[in-house]
Design a protein around this motif. Sequence first.
Motif, mmCIF file in Angstrom:
data_model
loop_
_atom_site.group_PDB
_atom_site.id
_atom_site.type_symbol
_atom_site.label_atom_id
_atom_site.label_comp_id
_atom_site.label_asym_id
_atom_site.label_seq_id
_atom_site.Cartn_x
_atom_site.Cartn_y
_atom_site.Cartn_z
ATOM 1 N N SER A 18 -35.977 -27.198 99.372
ATOM 2 C CA SER A 18 -35.816 -26.720 100.747
ATOM 3 C C SER A 18 -35.453 -27.831 101.724
ATOM 4 O O SER A 18 -35.201 -27.557 102.891
ATOM 5 N N ALA A 19 -35.426 -29.102 101.272
ATOM 6 C CA ALA A 19 -35.067 -30.199 102.162
ATOM 7 C C ALA A 19 -33.588 -30.148 102.543
ATOM 8 O O ALA A 19 -33.169 -30.724 103.549
ATOM 9 N N GLU A 20 -32.777 -29.465 101.717
ATOM 10 C CA GLU A 20 -31.353 -29.356 102.001
ATOM 11 C C GLU A 20 -31.128 -28.488 103.245
ATOM 12 O O GLU A 20 -31.814 -27.494 103.469
ATOM 13 N N LEU A 21 -30.157 -28.886 104.074
ATOM 14 C CA LEU A 21 -29.800 -28.061 105.225
ATOM 15 C C LEU A 21 -29.231 -26.726 104.758
ATOM 16 O O LEU A 21 -28.524 -26.669 103.750
ATOM 17 N N PRO A 22 -29.512 -25.640 105.482
ATOM 18 C CA PRO A 22 -28.855 -24.369 105.141
ATOM 19 C C PRO A 22 -27.352 -24.515 105.330
ATOM 20 O O PRO A 22 -26.892 -25.163 106.279
ATOM 21 N N VAL A 23 -26.588 -23.906 104.432
ATOM 22 C CA VAL A 23 -25.130 -24.065 104.426
ATOM 23 C C VAL A 23 -24.472 -22.753 104.827
ATOM 24 O O VAL A 23 -24.675 -21.722 104.177
ATOM 25 N N VAL A 24 -23.681 -22.802 105.903
ATOM 26 C CA VAL A 24 -22.885 -21.659 106.340
ATOM 27 C C VAL A 24 -21.429 -22.013 106.095
ATOM 28 O O VAL A 24 -20.941 -23.037 106.567
ATOM 29 N N MET A 25 -20.735 -21.166 105.361
ATOM 30 C CA MET A 25 -19.359 -21.471 104.957
ATOM 31 C C MET A 25 -18.417 -20.350 105.380
ATOM 32 O O MET A 25 -18.748 -19.178 105.225
ATOM 33 N N VAL A 26 -17.250 -20.740 105.907
ATOM 34 C CA VAL A 26 -16.234 -19.750 106.259
ATOM 35 C C VAL A 26 -15.244 -19.608 105.112
ATOM 36 O O VAL A 26 -14.889 -20.573 104.442
ATOM 37 N N LEU A 27 -14.808 -18.383 104.901
ATOM 38 C CA LEU A 27 -13.802 -18.052 103.894
ATOM 39 C C LEU A 27 -12.793 -17.105 104.523
ATOM 40 O O LEU A 27 -13.161 -16.298 105.381
ATOM 41 N N GLY A 28 -11.569 -17.193 104.077
ATOM 42 C CA GLY A 28 -10.582 -16.260 104.576
ATOM 43 C C GLY A 28 -9.182 -16.821 104.471
ATOM 44 O O GLY A 28 -8.976 -17.964 104.049
ATOM 45 N N LYS A 29 -8.237 -16.036 104.865
ATOM 46 C CA LYS A 29 -6.835 -16.429 104.744
ATOM 47 C C LYS A 29 -6.461 -17.490 105.769
ATOM 48 O O LYS A 29 -7.108 -17.633 106.813
ATOM 49 N N TYR A 30 -5.412 -18.196 105.444
ATOM 50 C CA TYR A 30 -4.893 -19.251 106.315
ATOM 51 C C TYR A 30 -4.482 -18.676 107.664
ATOM 52 O O TYR A 30 -3.937 -17.582 107.765
ATOM 53 N N ASN A 31 -4.815 -19.414 108.722
ATOM 54 C CA ASN A 31 -4.430 -19.068 110.092
ATOM 55 C C ASN A 31 -5.109 -17.799 110.614
ATOM 56 O O ASN A 31 -4.552 -17.094 111.455
ATOM 57 N N HIS A 32 -6.316 -17.534 110.107
ATOM 58 C CA HIS A 32 -7.078 -16.379 110.603
ATOM 59 C C HIS A 32 -8.198 -16.793 111.554
ATOM 60 O O HIS A 32 -9.002 -15.954 111.956
ATOM 61 N N GLY A 33 -8.262 -18.091 111.906
ATOM 62 C CA GLY A 33 -9.228 -18.528 112.920
ATOM 63 C C GLY A 33 -10.527 -19.100 112.389
ATOM 64 O O GLY A 33 -11.510 -19.176 113.129
ATOM 65 N N LYS A 34 -10.555 -19.507 111.121
ATOM 66 C CA LYS A 34 -11.799 -20.050 110.531
ATOM 67 C C LYS A 34 -12.225 -21.351 111.215
ATOM 68 O O LYS A 34 -13.379 -21.511 111.609
ATOM 69 N N SER A 35 -11.279 -22.283 111.353
ATOM 70 C CA SER A 35 -11.613 -23.588 111.924
ATOM 71 C C SER A 35 -11.971 -23.465 113.405
ATOM 72 O O SER A 35 -12.902 -24.133 113.883
ATOM 73 N N SER A 36 -11.246 -22.623 114.138
ATOM 74 C CA SER A 36 -11.560 -22.405 115.553
ATOM 75 C C SER A 36 -12.957 -21.814 115.716
ATOM 76 O O SER A 36 -13.697 -22.172 116.648
ATOM 77 N N LEU A 37 -13.316 -20.900 114.829
ATOM 78 C CA LEU A 37 -14.641 -20.294 114.862
ATOM 79 C C LEU A 37 -15.719 -21.359 114.683
ATOM 80 O O LEU A 37 -16.704 -21.405 115.441
ATOM 81 N N LEU A 38 -15.533 -22.240 113.699
ATOM 82 C CA LEU A 38 -16.514 -23.300 113.458
ATOM 83 C C LEU A 38 -16.579 -24.276 114.624
ATOM 84 O O LEU A 38 -17.669 -24.730 115.007
ATOM 85 N N ASN A 39 -15.436 -24.631 115.184
ATOM 86 C CA ASN A 39 -15.447 -25.548 116.330
ATOM 87 C C ASN A 39 -16.266 -24.987 117.483
ATOM 88 O O ASN A 39 -17.015 -25.708 118.150
ATOM 89 N N ALA A 40 -16.134 -23.686 117.730
ATOM 90 C CA ALA A 40 -16.910 -23.044 118.793
ATOM 91 C C ALA A 40 -18.402 -23.034 118.447
ATOM 92 O O ALA A 40 -19.253 -23.244 119.317
ATOM 93 N N LEU A 41 -18.711 -22.815 117.176
ATOM 94 C CA LEU A 41 -20.121 -22.766 116.758
ATOM 95 C C LEU A 41 -20.803 -24.121 116.881
ATOM 96 O O LEU A 41 -21.969 -24.199 117.286
#
Length: 286
Positions: free
Chosen positions: A41-64
Amino acid sequence: MANNMNTNAHQPTGIDFSRLAQQLPGMQGDIQRLQTLCRGSAELPVVMVLGKYNHGKSSLLNALVGQPDRFGVADCRKTTEVEHCDAGGVRWVDTPGLDADVAGTDDTLALTAARARADVRLLVHSLQEGELDQAELTLAHKLLEEERQTGRALLVVLTQRDQMSDASVVAAIREQLPQTRMVAEVSANSYVRGIAENKPALKAFSGFEAFRTVMAELLGGIQSRKAREKQALLQRLDAGLAKLETEARKTLVSLQEDYQHQLASYEAAMISVEAQIMRKFMEAQA
């Protein structure tokens, strides 16, 4: 074999993962995920984005993570490696866009990381693109089945709602995925602008506050879900070993039966040869 697998989720450290991978080559994903869960449990929880290219994954993470330029954003194929950022007690992971390269390398990197490392998977789809296509639906159903079997959370995130031209698209996507309870509609661009320009209505329109509430609920129960997932994986792998043991025993019995048959054939042949020799000897003495 099966008895060597400890099904106590709190004491899995005696597992030889290399040997297990050799014994169960068809369950590599489960083995890799279990190995990740066994780190504790010492590991940080991992949230990962998946999806097609240019669907806003990186922008979503930047906002988060609150860093507008932390993950690269572009209209062309930009993310080609699995990247992460630790913020707010969470490891946020960006993955290459699916179907972005002909060779399929990006898909392999993204799906392998999602299978082994992610505690929460965010399946990202741009509302500009209408309904989910067949590749996205196939991935969604696979992730939903994993959620059903192990409890690992899936959240479908519909991005770029500020550029949505047809409001019925959301209802259509919900009909495509009736099994999932978790669907969020957001606009990362509206959220960032709402904060930067101090526009509460724009920030509210972005849907990010409701999205963050869902994320907080998912992350709040992460340790109990990981414990259930670990137990489910141990039981599934134990079942795989039990099947392997049964098949090995059947093979052993078959080999033993073949050996006994071959031995009986050999003994019968020897008796026949001895009888022939004896008859010829008797004839010579007559």
